[in-house]
Design an enzyme around this catalytic site. Structure first.
Site, PDB file in Angstrom:
ATOM      1  N   GLY A 118      22.086  95.421  91.712  1.00  0.00           N
ATOM      2  CA  GLY A 118      21.747  94.512  90.615  1.00  0.00           C
ATOM      3  C   GLY A 118      22.378  93.141  90.763  1.00  0.00           C
ATOM      4  N   SER A 122      19.559  92.840  97.237  1.00  0.00           N
ATOM      5  CA  SER A 122      18.535  93.738  97.800  1.00  0.00           C
ATOM      6  C   SER A 122      19.020  95.145  98.112  1.00  0.00           C
ATOM      7  CB  SER A 122      17.922  93.135  99.061  1.00  0.00           C
ATOM      8  OG  SER A 122      17.195  92.009  98.723  1.00  0.00           O
ATOM      9  N   SER A 123      19.740  95.727  97.169  1.00  0.00           N
ATOM     10  CA  SER A 123      20.141  97.125  97.380  1.00  0.00           C
ATOM     11  C   SER A 123      18.910  98.027  97.424  1.00  0.00           C
ATOM     12  CB  SER A 123      21.096  97.578  96.281  1.00  0.00           C
ATOM     13  OG  SER A 123      20.490  97.408  95.017  1.00  0.00           O
ATOM     14  N   SER A 124      17.845  97.677  96.671  1.00  0.00           N
ATOM     15  CA  SER A 124      16.675  98.562  96.691  1.00  0.00           C
ATOM     16  C   SER A 124      15.919  98.447  98.004  1.00  0.00           C
ATOM     17  CB  SER A 124      15.764  98.336  95.481  1.00  0.00           C
ATOM     18  OG  SER A 124      15.514  96.982  95.300  1.00  0.00           O
ATOM     19  N   ASP A 168      12.676  90.784 101.516  1.00  0.00           N
ATOM     20  CA  ASP A 168      13.863  91.648 101.523  1.00  0.00           C
ATOM     21  C   ASP A 168      13.693  92.806 102.500  1.00  0.00           C
ATOM     22  OD1 ASP A 168      14.393  89.930  99.453  1.00  0.00           O
ATOM     23  OD2 ASP A 168      14.077  91.410  97.872  1.00  0.00           O
ATOM     24  N   TYR A 217      10.134  87.660  86.721  1.00  0.00           N
ATOM     25  CA  TYR A 217       9.707  87.505  88.120  1.00  0.00           C
ATOM     26  C   TYR A 217       8.186  87.585  88.212  1.00  0.00           C
ATOM     27  CZ  TYR A 217       9.535  88.374  93.155  1.00  0.00           C
ATOM     28  OH  TYR A 217       9.263  88.293  94.512  1.00  0.00           O
TER      29      TYR A 217
END
Ligand code: GLA
Length: 379
Positions: A118, A122-124, A168, A217
């Site tokens: 969060g 770009s952890s996802s 990403d 977004y």
């Protein structure tokens, strides 16, 4: 996570490991879904997926970050949201993979990530690319890095509900250590540009709570698409400043400002790639400074906390630091590029001033540009 940890969960050792990094974007914000250019680099933080094939068709997933939680679903069934938000990303990736027609079997997965969540890092995407690497290794799918990136993006667009571009996932899959990656988001061509050895990437995490990020977004993406339609081009990449001006009266103010940001940002990415390749930090400082102002005034995605971090960095080092908010916006992190010798001055200024100006505490770390997707087999 060690192989032993995997054995504790699943009873036998992992067969392989797939890992992928989080990222920071040096410049090129909201240009990816307008078929433009971006200049991100991978961080050293990674998501790791340890895996082992199962004899049935089940996908079983656990995460070191969510002890006691476990998701289990049929890898050949249509996408259905489960009750664990983090595991829904795995479900989304599996559903996106089904569109390839490659055979899906059963797999045990243990995830472990040190990518801050969060924070606009770009952890996802790191999770998506790591899981895709694990699935491709386990089931022998001949996936190219660009296809992995496309599937990660499809997972977000179609199943998670975020209309993100491809930046990403593509940098997470294709990054090269020590380099930023110039990505052409139309052709998906990538060009590695080495970051000078004597420079450091400093990430200033604002710790500002990010809210309504996906809906804001998606709204901006829609504004860009409408502006595109009014101008009569396929993407804003093809639009010129003169065309934008000519159609200004037919647009809402926000459509005009969003499109103006994108058109100008594409030019800044080209100029920044050249400045980076030639080691010209002062030029980068100016370009990233303009990029941040455009995010604040035209794309309207910065917050007081990230504006303050950029101002503090500039007050401390002037044109010796290139600094701007990075990623999807509404908080998150500020990326700084400066000489090793200046890092201490920068970090001291942030620690001394940020709390007083915002009531928040920044998390600061420095990183080298990390590697993209890595696959290891234990068999
Ligand atoms: C998020 C999205 C990316 C990109 C950036 C903004 O990180 O996932 O695709 O649009 O925002 O540049």
């Amino acid at each position: 996570m060690t192989v032993t940890g995997f054995e504790q969960h699943f009873g036998s050792p992992a067969q392989g490991e797939s890992s992928a990094p989080g990222r920071v974007n040096l410049i090129g914000e909201f240009t990816d879904y307008n078929e433009g250019w971006v200049l991100p680099c991978a961080l050293e933080f990674r998501c790791r997926a340890h895996w082992r094939r199962r004899p049935d068709n089940k996908i079983v997933v656990v995460s070191q970050e969510y002890p006691g939680e476990r998701d289990e679903f049929d890898g050949n069934a249509p996408y259905q949201q489960g009750s664990l938000p983090w595991a829904n990303y795995v479900r989304a990736v599996v559903a996106a993979s089904q569109t390839t027609g490659y055979p899906m079997g059963g797999i045990d997965l243990l995830l472990h990530s040190n990518v801050p969540q969060g924070r606009g890092l770009s952890s996802s995407a790191a999770l998506e690319v790591a899981v895709l690497g694990a699935l491709a290794s386990a089931f022998d799918w001949p996936l190219e890095t660009t296809e992995i990136a496309r599937l990660g993006q499809l997972a977000e667009n179609q199943f998670i509900g975020c209309q993100c571009g491809i930046m990403d996932q593509l940098v997470s899959a294709a990054a090269e250590p020590g380099s930023a990656l110039l990505l052409d988001c139309q052709s998906l061509e990538t060009t590695a540009i080495g970051i000078p050895e004597q420079w450091t990437l400093v990430v200033l995490d604002s710790n500002h709570p990010r809210q309504l990020v996906d809906s804001e977004y998606n709204d901006r993406r829609r504004d860009c698409e409408l502006a595109c339609r009014i101008i009569g081009v396929n993407s804003l990449r093809a639009a010129t400043p003169a065309q934008l001006e000519a159609y200004r009266s037919e647009m809402t103010t926000s459509q005009f400002l969003r499109a103006k940001h994108v058109i100008e940002e594409n030019q800044r990415v080209q100029a920044s790639a050249e400045a980076l390749a030639n080691g010209r930090l002062t030029d980068l400082a100016q370009l990233l400074g303009e990029g941040h102002r455009s995010l604040a005034d035209q794309f309207e995605v910065t917050v007081a906390a990230t504006d303050a971090l950029v101002a503090i960095a500039k007050a401390a080092l002037g044109d010796r630091v290139a600094a701007r908010q990075t990623g999807g916006g509404f908080g998150g992190a500020v990326i700084c590029l400066c000489h090793h010798d200046d890092v201490e001055t920068l970090v001291t200024a942030v620690h001394q001033e940020y709390g007083a100006r915002t009531g928040l505490e920044a998390t600061v770390f420095s990183s080298r540009a990390g590697a993209g997707l890595e696959l290891v087999s234990y068999d």
